[in-house]
Design an enzyme around this catalytic site. Structure first.
Site, PDB file in Angstrom:
ATOM      1  N   PHE A  64       1.177   1.139   1.118  1.00 58.11           N
ATOM      2  CA  PHE A  64       1.584   0.832  -0.909  1.00 58.11           C
ATOM      3  C   PHE A  64       1.151   0.223  -1.816  1.00 58.11           C
ATOM      4  O   PHE A  64       0.820   0.230  -2.235  1.00 58.11           O
ATOM      5  CB  PHE A  64       3.185   1.322  -0.788  1.00 58.11           C
ATOM      6  CG  PHE A  64       4.038   0.146  -0.505  1.00 58.11           C
ATOM      7  CD1 PHE A  64       4.144  -0.571  -1.720  1.00 58.11           C
ATOM      8  CD2 PHE A  64       3.982  -0.215   0.621  1.00 58.11           C
ATOM      9  CE1 PHE A  64       4.871  -1.588  -2.134  1.00 58.11           C
ATOM     10  CE2 PHE A  64       5.445  -2.045   0.361  1.00 58.11           C
ATOM     11  CZ  PHE A  64       5.194  -2.424  -0.983  1.00 58.11           C
ATOM     12  N   LYS A  65       0.890  -0.987  -0.757  1.00 60.34           N
ATOM     13  CA  LYS A  65       0.284  -1.582  -2.188  1.00 60.34           C
ATOM     14  C   LYS A  65      -1.311  -1.281  -2.364  1.00 60.34           C
ATOM     15  O   LYS A  65      -1.302  -2.295  -4.048  1.00 60.34           O
ATOM     16  CB  LYS A  65      -0.263  -3.598  -0.995  1.00 60.34           C
ATOM     17  CG  LYS A  65       0.840  -3.928  -0.503  1.00 60.34           C
ATOM     18  CD  LYS A  65       2.120  -3.950  -0.758  1.00 60.34           C
ATOM     19  CE  LYS A  65       3.736  -5.295  -0.426  1.00 60.34           C
ATOM     20  NZ  LYS A  65       3.601  -5.925   0.423  1.00 60.34           N
ATOM     21  N   ASP A  66      -1.708  -0.503  -2.077  1.00 59.74           N
ATOM     22  CA  ASP A  66      -3.179   0.242  -2.102  1.00 59.74           C
ATOM     23  C   ASP A  66      -2.718   0.563  -4.156  1.00 59.74           C
ATOM     24  O   ASP A  66      -3.816   0.447  -5.042  1.00 59.74           O
ATOM     25  CB  ASP A  66      -3.545   1.068  -1.956  1.00 59.74           C
ATOM     26  CG  ASP A  66      -3.787   0.632  -0.781  1.00 59.74           C
ATOM     27  OD1 ASP A  66      -4.833  -0.708  -0.347  1.00 59.74           O
ATOM     28  OD2 ASP A  66      -4.268   1.487   0.456  1.00 59.74           O
ATOM     29  N   THR A 111       0.226  -6.877   1.458  1.00 59.35           N
ATOM     30  CA  THR A 111      -0.611  -7.581   0.477  1.00 59.35           C
ATOM     31  C   THR A 111      -1.850  -8.061   0.799  1.00 59.35           C
ATOM     32  O   THR A 111      -2.263  -7.901   0.290  1.00 59.35           O
ATOM     33  CB  THR A 111       0.619  -8.386  -0.396  1.00 59.35           C
ATOM     34  OG1 THR A 111       2.198  -7.650  -0.119  1.00 59.35           O
ATOM     35  CG2 THR A 111      -0.265  -8.945  -1.288  1.00 59.35           C
TER      36      THR A 111
END
Length: 471
Positions: free
Chosen positions: A96-98, A131
């Site tokens: 999800f950090k993308d 991350t």
């Protein structure tokens, strides 16, 4: 008060605190509900990044959320009646950090232009697993910027480690830190507060910044997918327009779930925000009691991105529910000095108006992976499994959306074991076996790691972060 450009360039306030918005802008729910993901991102970000040209934000959002996500930005999947998965792992690094780190580098480059800044920027990132690679992928090759990532040695999955250790680019560096994520994060924060470091770097025309969720430019883009998910549920008839939706978020540093709180404060019909922790359940205990106590045993789990005992973004929530920066600063000082603090009853009551919580250990997460696949034919990773287990205990009449934060193929051995299959020694053999057993395909970028050369092998003590920052 500073501009959004200044907040993004600095990362932290001069006294080591976190930047927060002065106010929560009002959402235009009717006007936004039919927008594409990039268009929605541009509209929402324009309300917070008020010194950016809206046309720049529109271009940047289309570049960030287009081809890299394969048309699956904000993908919502039905898992069971009233239960949905917001799959946030369809980006280039399968996490999800993308969503933030495909966009944030563009925001930083533009922020420097907005401010007329020409110095070199050095990004320091502490990571519990996801991350680091997302930041490396976003910043690699950018002019005027270099990035150093610090992760806990033996504290990530093998796939997560290889994602970082094989990163290409002349402006990137990766270090394993002896200790856990909190040791890495504390070491990075100390460097940001070290005047001698700042002076030495300034003499070389270098200034530090961060890509962790302590940076406002990391947090703001995450607000978007809560809106997008709600709009898709309404479009599908899964929620009546204007009625609330609950969200369950697996979190350690409290950034992903805080973005949901911001969406709620903007006017999105969010019911309960359920904070899901693994065995390192400091957040669960805090939301239940108002006591934040990191003086406890640290556990390495199958959901390593949540193996955190110091949740930085909680500081932002405390400010929003108290609007008293001196009080929050006092709690943070108490945490640093004693390892714990206790909020007052009013603050705890305000938090519990929006937040529920729960935790699940590795065994429960494994059971949930097995249940999701055998009962619903839905495959998830251990972090998402923690959230599904906690969501099951916190259901209301409202639809429940679980934020699925990583591809199951980032943790193939743990997922195979949870499914009751024999587990090979190699993560890559496990990927192939997981595909054969489930019919699900591994993301191509993860499968390709097997053939990439390892570039970074350094292991340093936490105090070595300062030396690395000065290179």
């Amino acid at each position: 008060m500073v501009s959004s450009s200044e907040a993004i360039v600095r990362g932290l306030t001069p006294d080591g605190g976190l930047f927060v918005p002065q106010a929560f802008p009002a959402a235009d729910l009717e006007g936004w509900k039919a927008l594409s993901y990039p268009e929605l991102a541009a509209r929402i970000l324009a309300l917070y990044l008020t010194d950016y040209d809206p046309e720049f934000l529109r271009r940047a959002a289309h570049e960030a959320y287009g081809e890299a996500f394969g048309g699956k930005a904000g993908c919502v999947q039905k898992v069971a009646d009233g239960l949905f998965s917001l799959e946030l792992w369809h980006g280039p690094t399968s996490a999800f950090k993308d969503y933030a780190l495909q966009l944030m580098p563009k925001l930083l480059v533009q922020a420097k232009k907005n401010l007329g800044r020409t110095e070199h920027t050095r990004i320091l990132v502490a990571t519990s697993g996801d991350t680091g690679k997302a930041a490396l992928a976003g910043y690699a090759g950018l002019d005027g910027i270099d990035i150093a990532v610090f992760y806990p040695n033996d504290g990530t999955s093998e796939i997560q480690r290889l994602q970082m250790a094989t990163q290409t680019g002349d402006n990137v560096a990766v270090y394993a830190v002896q200790g856990n994520f909190d040791d890495a994060q504390t070491g990075v924060k100390k460097v940001f507060g070290d005047d001698a470091v700042a002076e030495k770097l300034a003499a070389r025309d270098i200034r530090l910044s961060s890509a962790n969720s302590i940076n406002w430019g990391r947090l703001a883009p995450q607000i978007v997918y809560y809106f997008y998910a709600y709009f898709r549920l309404a479009e599908q008839g899964a929620v009546e327009w204007g009625k609330t939706v609950d969200f369950c978020v697996p979190t350690g540093n409290f950034g992903d779930i805080l973005a949901g709180y911001y969406a709620k404060r903007m006017g999105l019909p969010v019911g309960r925000l359920v904070c899901a922790s693994n065995r390192n359940n400091v957040l669960t205990d805090f939301i239940n009691t108002g006591v934040y106590d990191k003086r406890r045993e640290f556990y390495k789990t199958t959901s390593p991105s949540m193996d955190i005992l110091i949740s930085s973004n909680l500081e932002r929530l405390l400010y929003h529910v108290t609007e008293d920066d001196a009080k929050v600063a006092g709690w943070m000082q108490e945490l640093a000095a004693t390892g714990m603090y206790k909020v007052d009853d009013a603050a705890l009551a305000a938090i519990r108006e929006s937040f529920d919580c729960g935790c699940a250990d590795d065994g429960e997460a494994a059971e949930q992976i097995h249940t999701c696949f055998t009962k619903e034919h839905y495959l998830c990773d251990p972090h998402t499994a923690v959230a599904f287990r906690v969501a099951g205990r916190n259901r209301t009449e409202a639809p429940m959306v679980v934020l699925s934060t990583a591809s199951p193929f980032k943790f193939p051995r743990d997922v195979l074991a949870a499914l009751g299959e024999a587990v090979p020694e190699s993560d890559f053999a496990a990927m192939k076996q997981l595909t054969a057993y489930t019919g699900c395909q591994a993301p191509a970028a993860l499968a390709a790691l097997e053939s990439l050369p390892v570039r970074f092998t350094a292991v340093i003590p936490p105090e070595g972060i300062r030396t690395a920052a000065l290179k």
